[in-house]
Design a protein around this motif. Structure first.
Motif, short mmCIF file in Angstrom:
data_model
loop_
_atom_site.label_atom_id
_atom_site.label_comp_id
_atom_site.label_asym_id
_atom_site.label_seq_id
_atom_site.Cartn_x
_atom_site.Cartn_y
_atom_site.Cartn_z
N GLY A 60 0.81 -1.21 0.00
CA GLY A 60 0.00 0.00 0.00
C GLY A 60 0.84 1.26 0.00
N HIS A 90 -3.90 -4.29 -2.79
CA HIS A 90 -3.39 -2.93 -2.61
C HIS A 90 -4.27 -2.21 -1.60
CE1 HIS A 90 -1.82 1.04 -3.24
NE2 HIS A 90 -1.01 0.64 -4.21
N THR A 91 -3.64 -1.72 -0.51
CA THR A 91 -4.39 -1.14 0.59
C THR A 91 -4.62 0.37 0.45
OG1 THR A 91 -2.36 -0.88 1.89
CG2 THR A 91 -3.63 -2.92 2.19
N GLY A 92 -4.44 0.92 -0.74
CA GLY A 92 -4.84 2.30 -0.99
C GLY A 92 -3.72 3.31 -1.04
N ILE A 94 -2.98 4.87 -4.07
CA ILE A 94 -2.36 4.38 -5.30
C ILE A 94 -1.74 5.54 -6.07
CG2 ILE A 94 -2.82 3.04 -7.40
CD1 ILE A 94 -5.55 2.34 -5.80
N TRP A 126 -4.63 -7.31 -9.48
CA TRP A 126 -4.50 -6.38 -8.36
C TRP A 126 -5.89 -6.06 -7.84
CZ3 TRP A 126 0.04 -3.34 -6.89
CH2 TRP A 126 1.19 -3.68 -7.59
N TYR A 127 -6.14 -6.34 -6.57
CA TYR A 127 -7.39 -5.98 -5.91
C TYR A 127 -7.10 -4.75 -5.06
CZ TYR A 127 -8.88 -10.59 -7.41
OH TYR A 127 -9.19 -11.69 -8.18
N ILE A 128 -7.76 -3.64 -5.36
CA ILE A 128 -7.38 -2.36 -4.76
C ILE A 128 -8.53 -1.73 -4.00
CG2 ILE A 128 -5.71 -2.00 -6.63
CD1 ILE A 128 -7.52 0.08 -7.81
N SER A 146 -9.48 1.50 -13.69
CA SER A 146 -9.33 0.07 -13.42
C SER A 146 -10.06 -0.77 -14.46
CB SER A 146 -9.85 -0.25 -12.02
OG SER A 146 -9.13 0.46 -11.04
N MET A 152 -6.47 -4.98 -13.06
CA MET A 152 -6.87 -4.17 -11.91
C MET A 152 -8.34 -4.42 -11.60
SD MET A 152 -4.96 -0.52 -12.49
CE MET A 152 -5.21 -0.03 -10.78
N TYR A 154 -11.36 -3.05 -9.38
CA TYR A 154 -11.93 -2.01 -8.51
C TYR A 154 -13.27 -1.59 -9.11
CZ TYR A 154 -12.30 2.19 -5.59
OH TYR A 154 -12.71 3.15 -4.69
N HIS A 212 -8.18 0.92 3.81
CA HIS A 212 -6.98 1.76 3.82
C HIS A 212 -6.48 2.05 5.23
CE1 HIS A 212 -3.95 4.59 2.61
NE2 HIS A 212 -4.52 5.57 3.30
#
Length: 316
Positions: A60, A90-92, A94, A126-128, A146, A152, A154, A212
């Motif tokens: 992240g 991905h914890t934010g 970006i 990628w999971y965001i 995305s 990606m 989202y 996040h």
């Protein structure tokens, strides 16, 4: 058994990443490995990958486009080449400093594709989730951006997806939440009801929740008090094993008396911040990198991956 994992395990020199402590007991890990706050850590053992499982990487606070982000991206890339991953969470945050203006914003290329495109990560999903800096831009632009890129995921500010292991009946539900409105005091009854419905679904799958903002943290931001109410209580009630977050620009793994344990992975590119072992800390480090999760039918392994290498792991 994962054939691709065996190939990399036997043909890539493990010493590129592993600086094994070779201690006689768990205490040796605490004494010799950077970042370890507890004797509960064990020396990293790649034999865990011989079991069928799902291999995730949590990263992240990446979107700077500078050498720091490249450093963290290369750590991820080398790890993936040795121990192939199934997906990235991905914890934010970006895109610093203020998200995307539109889906064609040049920041999308400079701070994502130009960084990760040349690496060996192209086939990975990628999971965001959006961070507070992404919320300073257009969330609709992030959704549209995305949608234009097949790797990606989202579709909306909060969503759920399932990752299945082809060699077993194992399924992992990854449940993405949007914590920034909560920190702004915006009532989130709809999101919380949705979260409850997802966690309440009768399934043999393992539920992993991410957002996040950390609930508990020993970093400079500290705890996010607003998340300690209904949000945390749902995770406890449904016995969620892990809550993943970023926001703190460091790496932390925190054990709770009641699940979930807390993985904080915000060392993806933004300038690092101080962190030290505190209440319930198992691991803290002020270095670029992330956390790997190896999930099997019997265990969840939490593996810090940083500039220090891959030296320790924790079982849940």
């Amino acid at each position: 058994m994962h054939v691709k994992k065996l190939i990399f395990y036997y043909f890539f020199p493990v010493l590129l990443l592993i600086s094994s402590c070779n201690g006689d007991d768990d205490k040796s890990v605490q004494q010799q490995v950077s970042g370890v706050c507890s004797t509960k850590g064990k020396d990293f053992d790649a034999n865990i990958f011989l079991q069928a499982g799902i291999h995730l990487y949590v990263i992240g606070d990446t979107g700077t486009g500078d050498s720091n982000q490249l450093t963290s991206a290369n750590i991820l890339d080398i790890y993936h080449q040795q121990f192939p991953l199934d997906a990235i969470i991905h914890t934010g945050d970006i895109f610093y400093p203020s998200g995307l203006k539109n889906s064609d914003d040049i920041a999308g290329m400079q701070k994502f594709h130009d960084i990760y495109g040349p690496l060996s990560l192209n086939e990975l999903p990628w999971y965001i989730v959006a961070g507070n800096h992404d919320h300073d831009g257009s969330i609709n632009a992030l959704i549209d951006f995305s949608a234009q890129h097949s790797n990606m995921f989202y579709p909306s500010p909060y969503y759920a997806a399932t990752i299945a292991d082809t060699d077993s009946a194992l399924q992992v539900n990854i449940i993405a939440t949007d914590t920034t409105p909560m920190t702004f005091g915006v009532v989130q009854l709809e999101q919380l009801a949705w979260l409850s419905s997802k966690l309440n679904q009768q399934s043999n799958a393992i539920n992993i929740v991410f957002g996040h903002h950390p609930i508990f943290s020993n970093g400079s931001h500290g705890d996010t008090d607003i998340l300690k109410g209904n949000f945390l209580q749902q995770l406890i009630h449904y016995n969620v094993p892990l809550y993943l977050s970023g926001h703190e620009h460091n790496l932390e793994y925190i054990e709770q008396s009641q699940l979930p344990n807390m993985v904080i992975s915000g060392a993806g590119g933004r300038e690092l911040r101080e962190v030290s072992c505190g209440k319930n800390s198992l691991y803290v480090e002020k270095k670029f990198g992330g956390f790997a999760l190896y999930i099997t039918q019997q265990s969840i392994w939490v593996i810090p991956v940083s500039e220090s290498g891959v030296t320790v792991m924790f079982s849940l």
